[in-house]
Design an enzyme around this catalytic site. Structure first.
Site, mmCIF file in Angstrom:
data_model
loop_
_atom_site.group_PDB
_atom_site.id
_atom_site.type_symbol
_atom_site.label_atom_id
_atom_site.label_comp_id
_atom_site.label_asym_id
_atom_site.label_seq_id
_atom_site.Cartn_x
_atom_site.Cartn_y
_atom_site.Cartn_z
ATOM 1 N N CYS A 80 8.120 18.234 3.340
ATOM 2 C CA CYS A 80 7.950 17.966 4.870
ATOM 3 C C CYS A 80 6.470 17.712 5.390
ATOM 4 O O CYS A 80 5.838 16.544 5.984
ATOM 5 C CB CYS A 80 8.665 17.737 6.039
ATOM 6 S SG CYS A 80 10.735 17.385 6.043
ATOM 7 N N HIS A 325 10.663 8.919 9.531
ATOM 8 C CA HIS A 325 9.973 10.340 8.498
ATOM 9 C C HIS A 325 9.633 9.950 7.396
ATOM 10 O O HIS A 325 10.287 10.403 6.770
ATOM 11 C CB HIS A 325 10.240 10.727 8.972
ATOM 12 C CG HIS A 325 10.419 12.403 8.656
ATOM 13 N ND1 HIS A 325 8.997 12.685 8.281
ATOM 14 C CD2 HIS A 325 10.773 13.439 8.349
ATOM 15 C CE1 HIS A 325 8.701 14.191 7.759
ATOM 16 N NE2 HIS A 325 10.463 14.932 8.030
#
Length: 381
Positions: A80, A325
């Site tokens: 991420c 996300h």
């Protein structure tokens, strides 16, 4: 080192868009950033891009359709924090004088990846993950500890989600543009006690891009460009050295490095965009970023300080909980949103008079490590 400035930012919409390719999503963000910078694509000297799934020659795939070839293109992956890593990599090249102008891109198509519609699986050699320590479980354990040691309640965690969705309702790019009540959040399906479905970020497609330049170039295109005053990227430590699961130590270390480089204190920060993959996680970041004293994260939330109109609004974009996300895109997206805040163009979510912003992103877990990567960037005008 030379000073580095943000010239332009761009984003795609965020949501489930299986009909859109990586080149399409990334190209939309890159074109927007280039137009925002007031340059033409032929001026770009370097490209750093990040993608987690199906990653291969991402920079080249996107930039060929923008007429950019025959320049250095690098593709990175850091879970991420991949987008943050692309930003950091371009920042270092400009600061060191290797290039004067470049673009960093983060892009992800979760709906066309091998994990579409599934939980993100652990690697085969990730012993903790194979034994059940998935990401929701990891943060649920942390949330349980916050309740035991910090006086947190399930209602507090739900309030983080309510705040995120209140912000998301103001953001036309967000995957979720619907407000929820604390009761609705708590009543959503239990995922890992005490984390419910509406306290988890959704899988999302999207892209973001940032054009950065040296001071000499920046002053030609902007009267008051946004400066990258602090930049830090670090890896995690061995888990056996971790004594408290209510802190993500690599996030705190990255923040300390960025604050020192920027010459600012946490009290100077006007607005924050951070990694909130799970609602309870945001409270931990309050403390790791120095927005409040250790142990006071719950109190900071309850005070309203992190809401719009509060002392230090956190995730006025809607954050991962509302925007969604798209893994590698999120680390670039937070830079875009902080830049827009500092330029005073965040619309209904604008923090009045914002001059100093902080963008944080964490990424990855592996057996034996407390986390994989943590990045903090501090932007100023």
């Amino acid at each position: 080192m030379r000073e580095v400035f943000v010239l332009g930012v761009g984003q795609s919409d965020f949501g489930k868009m299986p009909e859109r390719s990586i080149a399409d999503l990334g190209g939309q963000a890159a074109r927007a950033a280039i137009a925002d910078a007031g340059i033409n694509s032929a001026q770009i000297q370097a490209v750093f891009s990040s993608r987690v799934y199906d990653a291969m020659i991402t920079s080249q795939t996107i930039m060929k359709d923008l007429g950019v070839t025959r320049v250095e293109m690098v593709n990175v992956e850091n879970a991420c924090a991949g987008g943050s890593t692309a930003i950091r990599s371009l920042y270092k090249d400009i600061a060191a004088g290797f290039v004067d102008l470049g673009i960093a891109i983060g892009v992800e198509s979760m709906t066309t990846s091998p994990i579409a519609g599934k939980l993100i699986p652990p690697d085969r050699d990730d012993l903790d993950g194979q034994l059940g320590l998935s990401m929701p479980v990891l943060f649920a354990l942390q949330a349980q500890r916050l309740m035991a040691t910090h006086g947190a309640t399930p209602e507090d965690f739900a309030q983080v989600s309510v705040k995120a969705h209140d912000f998301g309702a103001l953001n036309p790019r967000a995957q979720y543009q619907k407000r929820f009540t604390v009761e609705e959040v708590l009543a959503s399906r239990m995922i890992a006690d005490p984390i419910t479905l509406l306290q988890c970020c959704p899988n999302t497609d999207g892209a973001a891009a940032v054009v950065m330049a040296s001071a000499d170039v920046a002053k030609k295109y902007a009267e008051a460009p946004v400066r990258v005053a602090g930049s830090a990227l670090i890896s995690g430590d061995y888990d056996f050295r971790r004594s408290d699961i209510t802190t993500l130590e690599l996030g705190a270390r990255a923040a300390a490095l960025a604050y020192e480089q920027a010459g600012v204190a946490p009290s100077d920060v006007d607005v924050v965009e951070l990694h909130d993959a799970f609602a309870s996680e945001e409270i931990v970041h309050y403390e790791d970023l120095g927005l409040c004293a250790r142990g006071d994260g719950v109190g900071l939330l309850r005070s309203g300080a992190t809401s719009l109109g509060g002392r230090i609004p956190v995730n006025p974009s809607g954050g991962l909980l509302s925007l969604g996300h798209p893994l590698a895109a999120s680390g670039v997206r937070v830079i875009c949103d902080i830049t827009d805040q500092l330029r005073g163009r965040s619309g209904a979510s604008q923090v009045p008079g914002a001059k100093v912003g902080l963008a944080q992103m964490l990424g990855g877990v592996a057996t034996g490590l407390d986390a994989a990567a943590g990045s903090v960037h501090i932007l100023t005008v």
